[in-house]
Design a protein around this motif. Structure first.
Motif, PDB file in Angstrom:
ATOM      1  N   ARG B 239       0.823  -1.207   0.000  1.00 30.28           N
ATOM      2  CA  ARG B 239       0.000   0.000   0.000  1.00 30.28           C
ATOM      3  C   ARG B 239       0.857   1.257   0.000  1.00 30.28           C
ATOM      4  O   ARG B 239       0.488   2.271  -0.591  1.00 30.28           O
ATOM      5  CB  ARG B 239      -0.930   0.000   1.216  1.00 30.28           C
ATOM      6  CG  ARG B 239      -2.138  -0.922   1.042  1.00 30.28           C
ATOM      7  CD  ARG B 239      -3.083  -0.794   2.199  1.00 30.28           C
ATOM      8  NE  ARG B 239      -2.478  -1.213   3.452  1.00 30.28           N
ATOM      9  CZ  ARG B 239      -2.458  -0.469   4.548  1.00 30.28           C
ATOM     10  NH1 ARG B 239      -3.031   0.701   4.565  1.00 30.28           N
ATOM     11  NH2 ARG B 239      -1.878  -0.919   5.638  1.00 30.28           N
ATOM     12  N   GLU B 243       0.688   4.900  -2.047  1.00 30.37           N
ATOM     13  CA  GLU B 243       0.467   6.169  -1.359  1.00 30.37           C
ATOM     14  C   GLU B 243       1.660   7.110  -1.507  1.00 30.37           C
ATOM     15  O   GLU B 243       1.480   8.297  -1.743  1.00 30.37           O
ATOM     16  CB  GLU B 243       0.218   5.920   0.141  1.00 30.37           C
ATOM     17  CG  GLU B 243      -1.014   5.085   0.452  1.00 30.37           C
ATOM     18  CD  GLU B 243      -2.308   5.836   0.233  1.00 30.37           C
ATOM     19  OE1 GLU B 243      -2.257   7.042  -0.005  1.00 30.37           O
ATOM     20  OE2 GLU B 243      -3.372   5.200   0.301  1.00 30.37           O
ATOM     21  N   ILE B 301     -14.449   1.714  -7.148  1.00 29.22           N
ATOM     22  CA  ILE B 301     -14.578   3.123  -6.774  1.00 29.22           C
ATOM     23  C   ILE B 301     -15.725   3.276  -5.781  1.00 29.22           C
ATOM     24  O   ILE B 301     -15.584   3.927  -4.749  1.00 29.22           O
ATOM     25  CB  ILE B 301     -14.834   3.985  -8.018  1.00 29.22           C
ATOM     26  CG1 ILE B 301     -13.626   3.930  -8.942  1.00 29.22           C
ATOM     27  CG2 ILE B 301     -15.148   5.418  -7.630  1.00 29.22           C
ATOM     28  CD1 ILE B 301     -13.899   4.471 -10.319  1.00 29.22           C
ATOM     29  N   SER B 399     -17.823  12.533  -3.775  1.00 29.49           N
ATOM     30  CA  SER B 399     -16.424  12.149  -3.991  1.00 29.49           C
ATOM     31  C   SER B 399     -15.506  12.608  -2.873  1.00 29.49           C
ATOM     32  O   SER B 399     -14.415  12.098  -2.713  1.00 29.49           O
ATOM     33  CB  SER B 399     -15.923  12.664  -5.331  1.00 29.49           C
ATOM     34  OG  SER B 399     -16.136  14.045  -5.420  1.00 29.49           O
ATOM     35  N   GLN B 400     -15.972  13.583  -2.044  1.00 26.44           N
ATOM     36  CA  GLN B 400     -15.051  14.005  -0.980  1.00 26.44           C
ATOM     37  C   GLN B 400     -14.894  12.917   0.069  1.00 26.44           C
ATOM     38  O   GLN B 400     -14.009  12.971   0.896  1.00 26.44           O
ATOM     39  CB  GLN B 400     -15.487  15.330  -0.359  1.00 26.44           C
ATOM     40  CG  GLN B 400     -16.609  15.238   0.642  1.00 26.44           C
ATOM     41  CD  GLN B 400     -17.962  15.404  -0.027  1.00 26.44           C
ATOM     42  OE1 GLN B 400     -18.157  15.025  -1.163  1.00 26.44           O
ATOM     43  NE2 GLN B 400     -18.911  15.979   0.693  1.00 26.44           N
ATOM     44  N   ARG B 403     -11.327   8.006  -0.860  1.00 25.75           N
ATOM     45  CA  ARG B 403      -9.898   8.164  -0.604  1.00 25.75           C
ATOM     46  C   ARG B 403      -9.112   7.198  -1.462  1.00 25.75           C
ATOM     47  O   ARG B 403      -8.673   6.155  -0.997  1.00 25.75           O
ATOM     48  CB  ARG B 403      -9.598   7.895   0.867  1.00 25.75           C
ATOM     49  CG  ARG B 403      -9.862   9.086   1.714  1.00 25.75           C
ATOM     50  CD  ARG B 403      -9.441   8.832   3.135  1.00 25.75           C
ATOM     51  NE  ARG B 403      -9.389  10.124   3.786  1.00 25.75           N
ATOM     52  CZ  ARG B 403      -8.262  10.687   4.171  1.00 25.75           C
ATOM     53  NH1 ARG B 403      -7.122  10.079   4.025  1.00 25.75           N
ATOM     54  NH2 ARG B 403      -8.279  11.877   4.734  1.00 25.75           N
ATOM     55  N   PRO B 404      -8.942   7.521  -2.716  1.00 25.01           N
ATOM     56  CA  PRO B 404      -8.146   6.628  -3.560  1.00 25.01           C
ATOM     57  C   PRO B 404      -6.687   6.702  -3.136  1.00 25.01           C
ATOM     58  O   PRO B 404      -6.269   7.684  -2.512  1.00 25.01           O
ATOM     59  CB  PRO B 404      -8.324   7.215  -4.961  1.00 25.01           C
ATOM     60  CG  PRO B 404      -8.766   8.610  -4.762  1.00 25.01           C
ATOM     61  CD  PRO B 404      -9.424   8.701  -3.425  1.00 25.01           C
ATOM     62  N   PRO B 405      -5.912   5.664  -3.423  1.00 29.62           N
ATOM     63  CA  PRO B 405      -4.483   5.720  -3.135  1.00 29.62           C
ATOM     64  C   PRO B 405      -3.886   6.975  -3.768  1.00 29.62           C
ATOM     65  O   PRO B 405      -4.158   7.261  -4.931  1.00 29.62           O
ATOM     66  CB  PRO B 405      -3.942   4.457  -3.802  1.00 29.62           C
ATOM     67  CG  PRO B 405      -5.104   3.540  -3.880  1.00 29.62           C
ATOM     68  CD  PRO B 405      -6.304   4.403  -4.039  1.00 29.62           C
ATOM     69  N   ARG B 406      -3.115   7.717  -2.982  1.00 26.36           N
ATOM     70  CA  ARG B 406      -2.669   9.036  -3.396  1.00 26.36           C
ATOM     71  C   ARG B 406      -1.886   9.043  -4.727  1.00 26.36           C
ATOM     72  O   ARG B 406      -2.037   9.922  -5.544  1.00 26.36           O
ATOM     73  CB  ARG B 406      -1.818   9.621  -2.255  1.00 26.36           C
ATOM     74  CG  ARG B 406      -1.277  10.983  -2.395  1.00 26.36           C
ATOM     75  CD  ARG B 406      -2.298  12.111  -2.293  1.00 26.36           C
ATOM     76  NE  ARG B 406      -3.216  12.090  -1.163  1.00 26.36           N
ATOM     77  CZ  ARG B 406      -3.155  12.940  -0.137  1.00 26.36           C
ATOM     78  NH1 ARG B 406      -2.234  13.832  -0.077  1.00 26.36           N
ATOM     79  NH2 ARG B 406      -4.042  12.874   0.821  1.00 26.36           N
TER      80      ARG B 406
END
Lengths: 514, 418, 372
Positions: B239, B243, B301, B399-400, B403-406
């Motif tokens: 992960r 990130e 998603i 969408s806020q 938290r998708p992987p940065r």
């Protein structure tokens, strides 16, 4: 564990670099570098941007391998193939741009790469305990279960330090650790560093802020053009001597000759207030005026609102209150394009982010920001011939060292990119130039050239807002000086009488009485 | 650096701990969902909404979607966007067809997995080793895989007994299990059509009757993935590559290796999804995946890049699929459900101060409600669009909370971090 | 950009040619392993290439592919990934076909009918792309995800509308359904090519015009400059007075409008109706062609021709006993290897350029920049 004393009783140096040389295609980054870091001290490594400090530290941390030379840790010759090797040898690095994963917790960030295990599982309980232990031992005040995204800058830096300590580092490298901190955070950091030193750890502190170096370091090594040029003790040098060691000659003195200030106001800012994304006030009711032919210098520790001021003046950020007038026109709500067309030239602090298109040719970079005006365009069409001819002129007049105007900007050195930017911004006959750190990261020759161009334009009634971290530059170039602290202009000075020391204390909010 | 200085003295927002949703919250949500469903069932007279048959069909439809979503999650957690899922699933269906008709369903699963891994490896070589844009590589794989599958299908199936140029011979189905006794009892209760009770019974009965072992395997894989990624050092490292790869690199994590593993695992899961699809429909057919790779992406998603979430998303999308198969009365009820969900979103967004979003959500909710009351059925052709519409709504309105992987989708090269 | 030294030309060609050679090699190996003769395959393709009919058909396919590629390339220039060209062109072709075939259109002059059809297609394409653009500028939703979703929604929407109860009618004697056929007055006449029974699409000129427009806007106009600048560095564009949101919106709408044109040559030049067998998936071919042609107006034309030729030569492979599906594999391998090849060439070029400047000027570049 205490540092092992060497046979003679005098402890072996924590780190010894001798004869380190590192080459990249077309450039030698380090040549014959020699540094000895005594165990249990704070050792500062100073030098201009581009002097080779970062490359050297990457070598010491195993991120890059030297072509020649030797690294000795605690007296033992060592070679690092990767950061993992360096970590094993007790070296830890706190990077200038934090190496933290925002979406992960403090715990996850800290243990990453050397996780305590229970079978194949990650042993969260053991990790948590160990982090609390270290945090308490060095008063770092870090909560392992917070998500990093929620932490402030100072806290993030403490997480970085904790990360390094968690790996059992006895030598910490801190790369420009104060660049992103506000003064009270700097004080806290220095407190932490003293505590670490008291526990017997060794710290290598990279900086170009000489005052800070003098206040915290036990030894100082100066680098210039990729090599070490001097090792000095902070008790024996002044910050000016140190600066001269860094640049290798008597400093070029930026100096304005006669005053050219007129009484015609060009930029009038009243009560300018900007609120950051987090709702905090970053600029608080700024008011000032710059007249034609005047250079207003803004001094301040980075992060006290300078970037926001520049962006608000350029129309990149919308102010929450206040007005900005250019000449007679109220441009508070005007678009960036309108401001540029109205005669604002802009030399941004980070040229790679805002100043150039690295993957475009020089002549295309000449058009950038001037795409609506001659000689770059006529109406909706670009004027290729005009743009190229004018680029040739800039290359000539501003001494941009390049084989031609068809190469990509990325191929140029920082100083030459900066000269191109200054040339471009001057070529549109601006009435106001916003210059943010115009000589940062450029060589001494380019620095002098850029100063000369600003001086000449000032004589032709250009108004200049100069923001810089270089106090000598500010004092030498400005007609008027103001100090910005926590989003406010806190003091005005006459550059002909002020000393760097006075400015420095005003910038940190210490010497308000003068 | 401007970015650094603008955050120079940023204040921490109120303390947020690593968020963990307790199991009882999930339980409550499930109960609430069944309550709403049964209310809608009674109102709309759509018995199929909670019948055990629908639940069974939904599970069967959901399994390939869940595997695709899981595949997407593995890759993106490792920092690589994988829109080549569709192509990798196609490879999986072919592998399953090839091995399945000769050696049975478990061989089909193994071969599907294997061919998926090949697809994943290809994506890994392109994106990780050569730094090709992830989307472009994914598109290329989506072009390549169906061509390859068709070529091979012609080669191997055209002359096989029961096969054809575009389809494999029959594959035997995987074994199915029923919890004895319980299924019958639940069946009786379900038949009573009591409010809520019968609905719960119907759903439960669907979950314990004639469940394919493949479904069980899929459920286990989802749980296993969650455990590996969030509870082991391996998972943390993987992960961290999604990130903050440069941070991981600076701590001695071999980012390339973990990215490779993530993408290969992703290919494997996508291949499994394809294999499950082929086995449950009894053969490989050209064009069989029908965009399920993309629905999987949507489910991922919807599920906020987490195993529990994506399983929920896949089930939801499988559920709409199942309803569409079972006639329009039930589908029509979906409109009302969607309307209610949007109103809930509107309330939540209003309370967190997003008034414009709240208004948009409310307006859309009313619109769906109006559609429900003003019509008698939903055209069957439109039902299939539901997962995509729902995903767009989630992205547009909530969408806020995602938290998708940065650093998913960002190129990474060793030693180039700043 | 736009310098023609021998080396840059060579480097520019190295990637596509290398990828092509690699793809041929891979296919030869596959054919060899599966017991087909690679040489026979080449022979079949070469002889196909010599037939005027193949040439015309290839050019016709290329026309369509080129339009799709330009639509994709407009987004690429801004680092926007319009995967939605596929849905945009299908929805646009379907709705404009229904409009063009409508009875009330039959009274209008031919030119006006065609113009109305084309404009309607552009508007529909732009509108569908506009949904993604709107989601991106207002909510920051990645256009990759939203256009994937919109593609699928378009599929269902088209199948909903393509129903005798709505915009379509049954085709007697088959189980096909399609929009009402466009009569002679709404069609665009093809061009006769000697020796070929098929005609060249009249709208091949539209594609050429679009290609020219694409080049002109990007290379010669302020708008094109701002578009490229935004693609290269958003922050630099903002500091230069470009509104990024506006650029996203406009470029996405433009991309969608061009995508709307994709179905026109086929619709107005050959099928005259949108039916179940209208060619699907051209949007994805457009991505492949744009990649292969490096978003360059001429490069994409060559790539489109290659693609069209590969498609149309596959018919003659069956005759030679080679599975035509090998072409699909070849196309896939080309795309994948060409993007890898471009990346390798890019890395080489950057290094070479830095070395050049270094040797030309002595060392002026600082180490930090070289290693960063």
């Amino acid at each position: 564990m205490p540092t092992e004393p060497a046979a003679g009783g005098e402890p072996a140096p924590a780190v010894e670099l001798s004869g380190i040389t590192k080459r990249f295609p077309g450039v030698t980054a380090n040549s014959d570098v020699n540094i000895t870091v005594r165990a249990g001290t704070v050792h500062a490594l100073v030098g201009e941007n581009g002097a080779g400090k970062s490359t050297l530290m990457k070598i010491l941390y195993g991120m890059q391998q030297p072509d020649e030379g030797q690294i000795r840790i605690g007296g033992v010759p060592t070679a690092f193939g990767s950061p993992a090797d360096a970590i094993k040898a007790g070296i830890g690095m706190v990077h200038q741009h934090f190496m933290l994963a925002d979406n992960l917790t403090v715990l996850e960030n800290v243990v990453l790469g050397s996780e305590p295990r229970a079978g194949v599982r990650l042993d969260f309980r053991a990790a948590r305990e160990r982090i609390r232990e270290i945090s308490a031992a060095y008063s770092l005040n870090v909560d392992p279960d917070r998500v990093v995204d929620d932490l402030g800058v100072g806290e993030r830096q403490r997480v970085e330090i904790l990360k390094v300590l968690y790996r059992g580092a006895r030598t910490l490298i801190l790369d420009e650790p104060t660049a992103v901190l506000v003064p009270q955070e700097v004080d806290e950091l220095f407190g932490n560093l003293r505590e670490l030193k008291a526990e017997g750890l060794t710290i290598v502190f990279i900086s170009h802020k000489l005052d800070e170096v003098l206040s915290v370091a036990d030894d100082i090594t100066v680098m210039r053009r990729g090599t070490t040029v001097a090792s000095v003790s902070p008790r024996e040098v002044t910050s000016r001597q140190l600066a001269e060691l860094m640049v290798g000659s008597a400093l070029p003195v930026p100096e304005l000759r006669d005053s050219t200030v007129t009484d015609r106001p060009v930029l009038t800012v009243t009560g300018l207030t900007v609120t950051g994304a987090d709702g905090r006030t970053v600029l608080d009711g700024l008011s000032f005026t710059i007249h034609a032919g005047e250079v207003l210098g803004i001094a301040g520790v980075e992060g006290n609102g300078q970037a926001e001021l520049v962006e608000a003046l350029m129309g990149i950020r919308t102010p929450t209150a206040g007005t900005v007038r250019l000449g007679g026109e109220n441009i508070t709500r005007a678009s960036t394009r309108h401001r540029r067309e109205a005669g604002i030239g802009y030399v941004p602090e980070d040229r790679h982010r805002q100043g150039v298109l690295l993957e475009a040719t020089l002549w295309e970079n000449r058009v950038l920001g001037h795409q609506t005006r001659r000689p770059s365009s006529r109406g909706a069409l670009l004027d290729l011939k005009g743009a190229k001819a004018d680029t040739e002129r800039i290359v000539r007049d501003y001494d941009v060292r390049t084989p031609g105007i068809g190469v990509h900007a990325s191929a140029l050195s920082g100083g030459n990119q900066q000269k191109l930017i200054v040339g471009r911004e001057m070529s549109a006959d601006p009435v106001l130039l916003i210059a943010s750190h115009p000589t940062r990261g450029v060589d001494v020759g380019a620095q002098a050239a850029i100063w000369e161009h600003i001086r000449r334009a000032r004589a032709e009634h250009l108004a200049v807002l100069l923001i810089s971290a270089d106090l000598d530059e500010l004092i030498g170039m400005s007609d008027t000086l103001a100090v910005i602290l926590r989003g406010r202009l806190v003091a005005d000075y006459d550059p002909s009488t002020v000393t760097p020391e006075q400015l420095g204390s005003a910038m940190t909010g210490a010497g308000r009485e003068d | 650096m401007t970015a650094g200085s603008s955050t120079g003295a940023r204040h921490a927002s109120p303390v947020r701990r690593a968020r963990k949703i307790a199991p009882w919250v999930y339980f409550l949500i499930a109960v609430a969902a069944v309550l709403v469903l049964s209310a809608v069932r009674v109102l709309a007279g759509a018995t199929d909404l909670t019948s055990s048959g629908t639940v069974q069909a939904a599970l069967t439809a959901a399994v390939p979607l869940a595997m695709a979503a899981l595949a997407g999650m593995w890759a993106e957690r490792g920092g690589v966007v994988n829109i080549g899922l569709e192509g990798m699933m196609v490879l999986g269906t072919f592998g399953a067809g090839y091995a399945g008709y000769q050696w049975g369903p478990w061989a089909a699963v193994a071969f599907g997995l294997l061919l998926g891994v090949v697809g994943g490896l290809l994506h890994a070589v392109a994106t990780v080793s050569f730094g090709v844009d992830h989307i472009i590589s994914g598109v290329a794989i989506n072009l390549l895989a169906p061509g390859a599958a068709l070529f091979l299908s012609k080669l191997y199936f055209a002359d096989a007994p029961g096969g054809g140029q575009k389809q494999s011979p029959r594959i035997a189905d995987a074994p199915k299990v029923t919890v004895p006794g319980l299924s019958d009892v639940l069946g009786t209760v379900e038949g009573k059509h009591w409010f809520f009770v019968s609905d719960v019974a119907g759903v439960l009965r669907g979950l314990v009757t004639e469940v394919s072992l493949l479904t069980v395997l899929a459920a286990l894989l989802i749980v296993w993935s969650g455990w590996v990624l969030w509870r082991t050092p391996f998972g943390l490292r993987l992960r961290s590559c999604g990130e903050a790869p440069t941070a991981a690199e600076s701590l001695g994590v071999n980012v390339y290796r973990y990215k490779y593993l993530a993408v290969i695992a992703s290919g494997g899961f996508a291949g499994l999804g394809g294999a499950f699809l082929a086995v449950s429909s009894g053969q490989f057919r050209d064009g069989q995946t029908g965009g399920r790779g993309f629905i999987g992406l949507a489910a991922m998603i919807f599920g906020n890049w987490r195993p529990g979430g994506l399983a929920t998303g896949a089930t939801l999308f499988g559920y709409t699929d199942a309803l569409a198969l079972r006639g329009s009365a039930a589908v029509h009820a979906l409109l009302l459900l969607l309307g209610i969900a949007l109103v809930v979103v509107a309330v939540v967004q209003y309370r967190s101060g997003h008034h414009v979003l709240s208004a948009v959500a409310a307006a859309l909710g009313v619109l769906f409600g109006y559609w429900y009351f003003a019509s008698d059925e939903v055209p069957a052709e439109l039902v299939g669009a539901a997962p995509y519409v729902v995903t767009l709504l989630v992205l547009g309105l909530a969408s806020q909370r995602l938290r998708p992987p940065r650093m998913a989708g960002e190129p990474y090269r060793k030693g180039q971090g700043k | 950009m736009g310098r023609f030294s021998p080396r840059s030309l060579l480097l520019g060609l190295a990637a596509p040619l290398g990828a092509l050679a690699f793809a041929v090699l891979v296919c030869a190996v596959i054919l060899g392993v599966t017991g087909h003769s690679p040489l026979d395959t080449v022979d079949a393709m070469v002889s196909a290439a010599q037939r005027p009919r193949t040439f015309v058909n290839s050019l016709n396919s290329a026309t369509t592919y080129y339009l799709a590629a330009v639509a994709v390339a407009i987004g690429f220039k801004m680092k926007l990934f319009n995967i939605g060209v596929d849905g945009q062109y299908r929805l646009a072709a379907m709705l404009s076909a229904a409009l063009a075939g409508a009875t009330f259109m039959e009274g209008l002059p031919s030119f006006l009918r065609v113009a109305l059809t084309v404009v309607a297609a552009m508007l529909v394409g732009a509108g569908w792309a506009g949904v993604a653009a709107l989601l991106k500028v207002t909510r920051g939703v990645s256009e990759v995800i939203s256009t994937i979703m919109l593609n699928a929604i378009a599929t269902y929407l088209v199948s909903y509308l393509l129903n005798p109860a709505r915009l379509a009618e049954d085709r007697p004697g088959s189980n096909n359904v399609g929009t009402r056929p466009i009569d002679g007055g709404g069609q665009v006449a093809g061009l006769e090519i000697p020796g070929s029974s098929s005609q060249l699409f009249g709208l091949v000129f539209l594609a050429a015009l679009v290609g020219f427009g694409y080049w002109f806007v990007l290379a010669r106009t302020r708008f094109g400059f701002e578009l490229k600048a935004t693609g290269l560095s958003e922050s630099a564009a903002v500091a230069s007075g470009v509104s990024v949101k506006k650029m996203v919106l406009v470029s996405m709408l433009l991309s969608g409008a061009v995508a709307g044109l994709v179905g026109m040559p086929q619709l107005l030049g050959s099928s005259y109706s949108y039916s179940l067998d209208f060619p699907p998936g051209i949007g994805f071919i457009g991505i492949a062609v744009a990649l292969l042609g490096r978003n360059h107006p001429v490069g994409m034309a060559l790539a489109a021709l290659l693609w069209g030729f590969l498609d149309n030569s596959s018919n003659s492979l069956d005759v030679a006993g080679v599975p035509r599906e090998i072409v699909g594999i070849m196309q896939g391998v080309i795309v994948l290897s060409v993007v890898v090849a471009y990346e390798l060439v890019r890395r080489y070029r950057v290094r070479a350029e830095q070395r050049d400047v270094g040797t030309a000027l002595g060392r002026t570049k600082t180490a930090e920049e070289a290693s960063a």
